[in-house]
Design a protein around this motif. Sequence first.
Motif, short mmCIF file in Angstrom:
data_model
loop_
_atom_site.label_atom_id
_atom_site.label_comp_id
_atom_site.label_asym_id
_atom_site.label_seq_id
_atom_site.Cartn_x
_atom_site.Cartn_y
_atom_site.Cartn_z
N UNK A 20 -11.80 1.93 -6.51
CA UNK A 20 -10.68 2.33 -7.34
C UNK A 20 -9.85 3.42 -6.68
N UNK A 21 -10.52 4.39 -6.07
CA UNK A 21 -9.81 5.47 -5.38
C UNK A 21 -9.03 4.94 -4.18
N UNK B 257 -2.88 1.28 -2.27
CA UNK B 257 -1.99 0.43 -3.03
C UNK B 257 -0.64 1.09 -3.29
N UNK B 258 -0.63 2.38 -3.59
CA UNK B 258 0.63 3.07 -3.82
C UNK B 258 1.50 3.06 -2.57
N UNK B 259 0.91 3.41 -1.43
CA UNK B 259 1.66 3.42 -0.18
C UNK B 259 2.20 2.04 0.16
N UNK B 260 1.33 1.04 0.08
CA UNK B 260 1.74 -0.32 0.46
C UNK B 260 2.80 -0.88 -0.47
N UNK B 261 2.60 -0.73 -1.78
CA UNK B 261 3.58 -1.27 -2.73
C UNK B 261 4.92 -0.56 -2.63
N UNK C 255 1.42 0.94 -10.90
CA UNK C 255 0.62 -0.27 -10.70
C UNK C 255 -0.69 0.05 -9.99
N UNK C 256 -0.62 0.86 -8.91
CA UNK C 256 -1.83 1.17 -8.16
C UNK C 256 -2.76 2.09 -8.95
N UNK C 257 -2.20 3.07 -9.64
CA UNK C 257 -3.03 3.98 -10.43
C UNK C 257 -3.69 3.23 -11.59
N UNK D 297 -5.28 10.43 -6.07
CA UNK D 297 -5.25 9.52 -4.92
C UNK D 297 -3.94 8.74 -4.89
N UNK D 298 -3.47 8.29 -6.06
CA UNK D 298 -2.21 7.55 -6.12
C UNK D 298 -1.03 8.43 -5.70
N UNK D 299 -1.04 9.69 -6.16
CA UNK D 299 0.06 10.60 -5.80
C UNK D 299 0.02 10.91 -4.30
N UNK D 300 -1.17 11.07 -3.74
CA UNK D 300 -1.28 11.28 -2.29
C UNK D 300 -0.74 10.06 -1.53
N UNK D 301 -1.03 8.86 -2.04
CA UNK D 301 -0.49 7.66 -1.41
C UNK D 301 1.02 7.65 -1.44
#
Length: 367
Positions: free
Chosen positions: A8-9, A15-19, A56-58, A192-196
């Motif tokens: 999940x992490x 996922x955030x970076x890629x999307x 979406x990623x989070x 993790x999503x915000x870091x991405x």
Amino acid sequence: MENNALLGLVLALVGTTALALLLRGPARRVGLVDHPSVRKTHCTPTPLTGGIALFLAASAGLLLAAPETPGLIPVLAGGALLVGFGAFDDIREIDYRLRFLVQAAAAACLVLGADVRVESLGNLLGFGEIQLGLLSVPFSIFAIVGLINAINMLDGLDGLAGGVTIVSLAALLLAAAAAVPVLVMPALVLAAAVLGFLLVNYRFPWRKRAPVFMGDAGSTFLGYCLAWFVIALPQQAPDTVTPIAALWLVGLPVADTLATIWRRKRQGLCAFDAGHNHIHHLLQRAGFGINATVLLILCASAAFALIGLDHIFLDSLPEPYLSYLFVAAIAVVYKLLQHVAPLRRLLRGRVAEDAPNQPPIEQGAEE
């Protein structure tokens, strides 16, 4: 379960970076692009895909790593409403009154659906605990909408809103680990999503500008998530995390917003119109570069959060003192909004007099 948490992490981060990068093409086709203007610092049209990617990623990371989080589905439903409307607002700017209505509906998902509400203000003034009773629901919705807009108003420079959110999430994570362990994994996934997102938004030395922005879809979602933790922590562990301590963990954006509204009112301006009088605007106007401005605000945000953590872990200051100190902090921010730019220009003028042969530094130059 540990494998799901790790996956999940990773999903939230990668996922955030890629999307955010993959959605740039579709975003340009539908007009989800931030165009340069006189009140913005960027000079090229930039896709606003960060917010959708963050959500979406989070969401996927939370459902995988923390499916047993109390009220998770209503929380995500409110987030979906904010992100969907925010993306539409990013394409075609909407009247602020309709924005507030949608934000209040999303806040109601959190308050009524997930039962996350402010039931007590604690011993805020020193005269005993203030119970809200029937005012709990409307006050909670008002507070959530306020924090949503505080982060939204702070989203003016590359890496700023995401960086301040990371600082607050780190502090909230420490508080959750001490008082409400069930909120630790959700805070980690969101961090993790915000870091991405910051990987594609912060101005690193090898990158002159951010390839994507978060837009209103992202900033409102981040403010909503911070409100979730700020309210849930004192609600579930009132003896460890008092409401005023939780407020300090997100204190800088709140203080900046209140000071800016106060200043706009005194100038006869509408409090809800876009303007150039937030602390990051004035630091730039004073001559600080973009990265220097972001770093200064992150340090100030960390100082606010440390005061809240000090109360949670050491209880150095009683609740009423912490309340009065927060009012003083708002006044300090207000004074900074008035005086930092003229003071900086004065100091730079003196430096220029001492070194007349050196070329002048451009106002607001990028680093």
